[in-house]
Design an enzyme around this catalytic site. Structure first.
Site, PDB file in Angstrom:
ATOM      1  N   GLU A   1       0.885  -1.301  -0.024  1.00  0.00           N
ATOM      2  CA  GLU A   1      -0.028   0.092  -0.045  1.00  0.00           C
ATOM      3  C   GLU A   1       0.651   1.209   0.073  1.00  0.00           C
ATOM      4  O   GLU A   1       0.791   2.312   0.786  1.00  0.00           O
ATOM      5  CB  GLU A   1      -0.965  -0.081   1.225  1.00  0.00           C
ATOM      6  CG  GLU A   1      -1.798  -1.289   1.125  1.00  0.00           C
ATOM      7  CD  GLU A   1      -2.789  -1.421   2.507  1.00  0.00           C
ATOM      8  OE1 GLU A   1      -3.416  -2.461   2.702  1.00  0.00           O
ATOM      9  OE2 GLU A   1      -2.852  -0.440   3.228  1.00  0.00           O
TER      10      GLU A   1
ATOM     11  N   ASN B   1       2.132  -5.234  -2.810  1.00  0.00           N
ATOM     12  CA  ASN B   1       0.650  -5.569  -2.631  1.00  0.00           C
ATOM     13  C   ASN B   1      -0.169  -4.416  -2.362  1.00  0.00           C
ATOM     14  O   ASN B   1       0.249  -3.477  -1.761  1.00  0.00           O
ATOM     15  CB  ASN B   1       0.694  -6.699  -1.548  1.00  0.00           C
ATOM     16  CG  ASN B   1      -0.685  -6.952  -1.051  1.00  0.00           C
ATOM     17  OD1 ASN B   1      -1.250  -7.735  -1.981  1.00  0.00           O
ATOM     18  ND2 ASN B   1      -1.159  -7.162   0.254  1.00  0.00           N
TER      19      ASN B   1
ATOM     20  N   HIS C   1     -10.295  -6.075  -1.556  1.00  0.00           N
ATOM     21  CA  HIS C   1     -11.442  -5.658  -0.787  1.00  0.00           C
ATOM     22  C   HIS C   1     -12.611  -4.962  -1.409  1.00  0.00           C
ATOM     23  O   HIS C   1     -12.415  -3.699  -1.498  1.00  0.00           O
ATOM     24  CB  HIS C   1     -11.030  -4.767   0.441  1.00  0.00           C
ATOM     25  CG  HIS C   1      -9.671  -5.665   1.217  1.00  0.00           C
ATOM     26  ND1 HIS C   1     -10.176  -6.706   2.198  1.00  0.00           N
ATOM     27  CD2 HIS C   1      -8.458  -5.373   1.310  1.00  0.00           C
ATOM     28  CE1 HIS C   1      -8.836  -7.125   2.700  1.00  0.00           C
ATOM     29  NE2 HIS C   1      -7.867  -6.268   2.386  1.00  0.00           N
TER      30      HIS C   1
ATOM     31  N   GLU D   1      -6.396 -10.664  -0.759  1.00  0.00           N
ATOM     32  CA  GLU D   1      -7.143 -10.535   0.428  1.00  0.00           C
ATOM     33  C   GLU D   1      -8.493 -10.301   0.179  1.00  0.00           C
ATOM     34  O   GLU D   1      -9.161  -9.246   0.922  1.00  0.00           O
ATOM     35  CB  GLU D   1      -6.467  -9.141   1.101  1.00  0.00           C
ATOM     36  CG  GLU D   1      -4.876  -9.031   1.601  1.00  0.00           C
ATOM     37  CD  GLU D   1      -4.304  -7.815   2.005  1.00  0.00           C
ATOM     38  OE1 GLU D   1      -3.264  -7.505   2.163  1.00  0.00           O
ATOM     39  OE2 GLU D   1      -5.402  -6.997   2.663  1.00  0.00           O
TER      40      GLU D   1
ATOM     41  N   ASP E   1     -12.339 -10.022   0.000  1.00  0.00           N
ATOM     42  CA  ASP E   1     -13.534 -10.141   0.925  1.00  0.00           C
ATOM     43  C   ASP E   1     -14.739  -9.312   0.084  1.00  0.00           C
ATOM     44  O   ASP E   1     -14.230  -8.535  -0.446  1.00  0.00           O
ATOM     45  CB  ASP E   1     -13.385  -9.917   2.380  1.00  0.00           C
ATOM     46  CG  ASP E   1     -12.633  -8.553   2.706  1.00  0.00           C
ATOM     47  OD1 ASP E   1     -12.240  -8.449   3.715  1.00  0.00           O
ATOM     48  OD2 ASP E   1     -12.814  -7.833   1.852  1.00  0.00           O
TER      49      ASP E   1
HETATM   50  O1  G3I Z   1      -3.882  -8.081  19.601  1.00  0.00           O
HETATM   51  C1  G3I Z   1      -4.116  -6.872  20.046  1.00  0.00           C
HETATM   52  C2  G3I Z   1      -4.881  -7.184  21.445  1.00  0.00           C
HETATM   53  O2  G3I Z   1      -4.099  -7.513  22.324  1.00  0.00           O
HETATM   54  C3  G3I Z   1      -5.432  -5.609  21.856  1.00  0.00           C
HETATM   55  O3  G3I Z   1      -6.195  -5.866  22.959  1.00  0.00           O
HETATM   56  C4  G3I Z   1      -6.400  -5.184  20.659  1.00  0.00           C
HETATM   57  C5  G3I Z   1      -7.172  -3.983  21.106  1.00  0.00           C
HETATM   58  O4  G3I Z   1      -6.161  -2.933  20.723  1.00  0.00           O
HETATM   59  O5  G3I Z   1      -5.633  -5.007  19.376  1.00  0.00           O
HETATM   60  C6  G3I Z   1      -5.122  -6.358  18.819  1.00  0.00           C
HETATM   61  O6  G3I Z   1      -4.393  -5.957  18.035  1.00  0.00           O
HETATM   62  C7  G3I Z   1      -4.917  -5.577  16.574  1.00  0.00           C
HETATM   63  C8  G3I Z   1      -4.895  -6.672  15.805  1.00  0.00           C
HETATM   64  O7  G3I Z   1      -5.676  -6.302  14.518  1.00  0.00           O
HETATM   65  C9  G3I Z   1      -5.331  -7.967  16.183  1.00  0.00           C
HETATM   66  O8  G3I Z   1      -6.748  -7.987  16.121  1.00  0.00           O
HETATM   67  C10 G3I Z   1      -4.779  -4.380  16.259  1.00  0.00           C
HETATM   68  O9  G3I Z   1      -5.293  -3.282  17.288  1.00  0.00           O
HETATM   69  C11 G3I Z   1      -5.469  -3.980  14.742  1.00  0.00           C
HETATM   70  O10 G3I Z   1      -4.924  -2.746  14.409  1.00  0.00           O
HETATM   71  C12 G3I Z   1      -5.086  -5.121  13.967  1.00  0.00           C
HETATM   72  O11 G3I Z   1      -6.008  -4.704  12.913  1.00  0.00           O
HETATM   73  C13 G3I Z   1      -5.074  -5.721  11.681  1.00  0.00           C
HETATM   74  C14 G3I Z   1      -4.856  -4.461  10.686  1.00  0.00           C
HETATM   75  O12 G3I Z   1      -4.588  -4.961   9.292  1.00  0.00           O
HETATM   76  C15 G3I Z   1      -3.626  -3.612  10.956  1.00  0.00           C
HETATM   77  O13 G3I Z   1      -2.459  -4.565  11.163  1.00  0.00           O
HETATM   78  C16 G3I Z   1      -6.334  -6.470  10.950  1.00  0.00           C
HETATM   79  O14 G3I Z   1      -6.830  -7.281  11.915  1.00  0.00           O
HETATM   80  C17 G3I Z   1      -6.000  -6.774   9.675  1.00  0.00           C
HETATM   81  O15 G3I Z   1      -7.227  -7.587   9.175  1.00  0.00           O
HETATM   82  C18 G3I Z   1      -5.867  -5.794   8.672  1.00  0.00           C
HETATM   83  O16 G3I Z   1      -5.205  -6.130   7.367  1.00  0.00           O
HETATM   84  C19 G3I Z   1      -4.993  -5.468   6.392  1.00  0.00           C
HETATM   85  C20 G3I Z   1      -3.781  -5.881   5.741  1.00  0.00           C
HETATM   86  O17 G3I Z   1      -2.835  -6.114   6.504  1.00  0.00           O
HETATM   87  C21 G3I Z   1      -3.328  -5.041   4.608  1.00  0.00           C
HETATM   88  N1  G3I Z   1      -4.735  -4.708   3.604  1.00  0.00           N
HETATM   89  C22 G3I Z   1      -5.871  -4.176   4.331  1.00  0.00           C
HETATM   90  C23 G3I Z   1      -6.241  -5.251   5.543  1.00  0.00           C
HETATM   91  C24 G3I Z   1      -7.316  -4.587   6.246  1.00  0.00           C
HETATM   92  O18 G3I Z   1      -7.102  -3.300   6.901  1.00  0.00           O
END
Ligand code: G3I
Length: 385
Positions: free
Chosen positions: A198, A239, A275, A305, A307
């Site tokens: 991105e 990507n 997406h 990715e 959905d």
């Molecule tokens: O694991 C912590 C947990 O301990 C904590 O209590 C909670 C509350 O803050 O956060 C949890 O971490 C979260 C993690 O997902 C696991 O659920 C992060 O805050 C949250 O930012 C993270 O979001 C992920 C995001 O990327 C950022 O990394 C999403 O699950 C994931 O689906 C998303 O994926 C991205 C791809 O990498 C790139 N393309 C878009 C896609 C969707 O945004």
């Protein structure tokens, strides 16, 4: 006395049913009982039985059958391609059914968060590959590939990095060290990497990130060179989202990767995230043309990715699920048509674990791991080889 017993029996029958009728039966019966007119009471009981029997099936259609004998992965393998999903490490560690469906249906998976910068280098030069190792071990045990995601991104960065003040050479040293350490750690286990994720805006310009500000536009070239140095056998991908079909962003990504190739940068492929939604998706023909021009450069393409959101639409659930199935069918169909489209990966497989909030249902199994129409659409595509 007998009547009261009947009243109670009926009330609990509805509770056991557990459908939308539960509240109606229980609450209304009490209210109507107040009427103390027993004939009326029997009349109401009969009426309710008939109406509730019908209503519950209208909420969410139960799928016809459980998962067919053939699974997506066996059909995909027969066509020489990968079919996969993002993997949620908590569900992988804690849920048997999650693991069972994951290993049965897919031959490739992408760690949803476990290999990102903030997860793998939470403190400078202190690496934590525990979650990544768990996922890679599961993949090995079930003969699955892993897509490494992602080495260089503007999100999921640790605070020591985002709050730090670094010179260009220091930031290059940090990024080089991170890429080398992570790619080398998974040498021989992860052969596909989303090196840069991105980096392009919707208007085609380069996204303003810590890497662009601190290193400059050549951070992309360096990232691919360092990843290749760390593992010369790995297939290295750029990507992104929103550039799957035609348009300024798609053209900008095409120019970006063409430029990298012309400068001899070891890029091997482009990941199209996909997406999308039942009301907002690129025309399959435009995706086909985009994939064809990218593969004509000698690059692989992968849907990485996918959905398909169905929320925010007033049409009946069945209609939305059928539209969703059509979109999945179309995009896999395009990938199957393009030599060089080597993987079809979704961003999760059960609605129980999707990054998309609440009531949406963007992926191919519902919250109870029952296959949705989209699952059978993909199966139909793969089976029609
Ligand atoms: O694991 C912590 C947990 O301990 C904590 O209590 C909670 C509350 O803050 O956060 C949890 O971490 C979260 C993690 O997902 C696991 O659920 C992060 O805050 C949250 O930012 C993270 O979001 C992920 C995001 O990327 C950022 O990394 C999403 O699950 C994931 O689906 C998303 O994926 C991205 C791809 O990498 C790139 N393309 C878009 C896609 C969707 O945004």
């Amino acid at each position: 006395m007998i009547r009261d017993a009947l009243y109670l029996a009926h009330a609990f029958y509805f509770r056991a049913e557990g459908s939308r009728c539960q509240e109606i039966g229980y609450v209304d019966l009490k209210r109507k009982a107040r009427l103390k007119n027993h004939t009326l009471l029997f009349f109401f009981l009969a009426l309710l039985t008939v109406s509730c029997g019908n209503a519950s099936t209208q909420v969410v259609p139960k799928p016809a059958t459980s998962a067919p004998l053939q699974a997506l992965r066996s059909l995909a393998q027969a066509r020489g391609m990968y079919i996969g999903t993002a993997v949620n490490v908590d569900a992988l560690q804690n849920e048997e059914q999650y693991r069972e469906v994951l290993a049965r249906e897919f031959n490739i998976m992408t760690p949803e968060v476990s290999l990102k910068f903030d997860a793998t280098e939470p403190e400078r030069n202190q690496y934590d590959f525990a979650e990544g190792d768990t996922i890679v071990a599961f993949a090995k045990a079930h003969n699955m590939q892993v897509r490494g995601h992602t080495l260089v991104w503007f999100r999921a960065l640790p605070s020591w990095l985002t709050a730090g003040k670094f010179s260009r050479s220091e930031l290059m040293q940090i990024l080089r060290g991170h890429i080398f350490t992570e790619v080398a750690h998974y040498q021989g286990q992860i052969t596909i990497w989303d090196v840069v994720n991105e980096a392009v805006n919707g208007d085609g310009t380069l996204r303003d990130t810590i890497w662009l500000r601190g290193i400059g536009p050549d951070y992309i070239d360096w990232a691919f060179r360092w990843a290749h140095e760390a593992n010369p056998q790995a297939r290295l991908f750029y990507n992104d989202f929103g550039g799957e079909g035609s348009g300024r962003k798609s053209d900008a990504i095409y120019s970006l990767v063409k430029g990298l190739l012309q400068r001899g940068v070891p890029i091997g492929g482009v990941g199209l995230q996909m997406h999308i939604g039942i009301d907002s998706y690129p025309a399959p023909q435009a995706v086909l043309a985009n994939m064809q021009r990218l593969t004509a450069l000698g690059l692989e393409v992968q849907i990485t990715e996918m959905d398909v959101q169905i929320q925010g639409d007033r049409r009946p659930v069945q209609t939305r699920l059928a539209l969703q199935a059509q979109v999945y069918r179309d995009m896999l169909g395009v990938c199957l048509e393009v030599v060089g489209c080597t993987a079809f990966v979704m961003w999760g497989f059960t609605d129980l674990y999707s990054w998309l909030p609440g009531p949406d249902a963007p992926v191919i199994f519902d919250r109870d791991y029952r296959p949705k129409p989209a699952y059978f659409a993909l199966m139909g595509d793969l089976d029609s080889g």
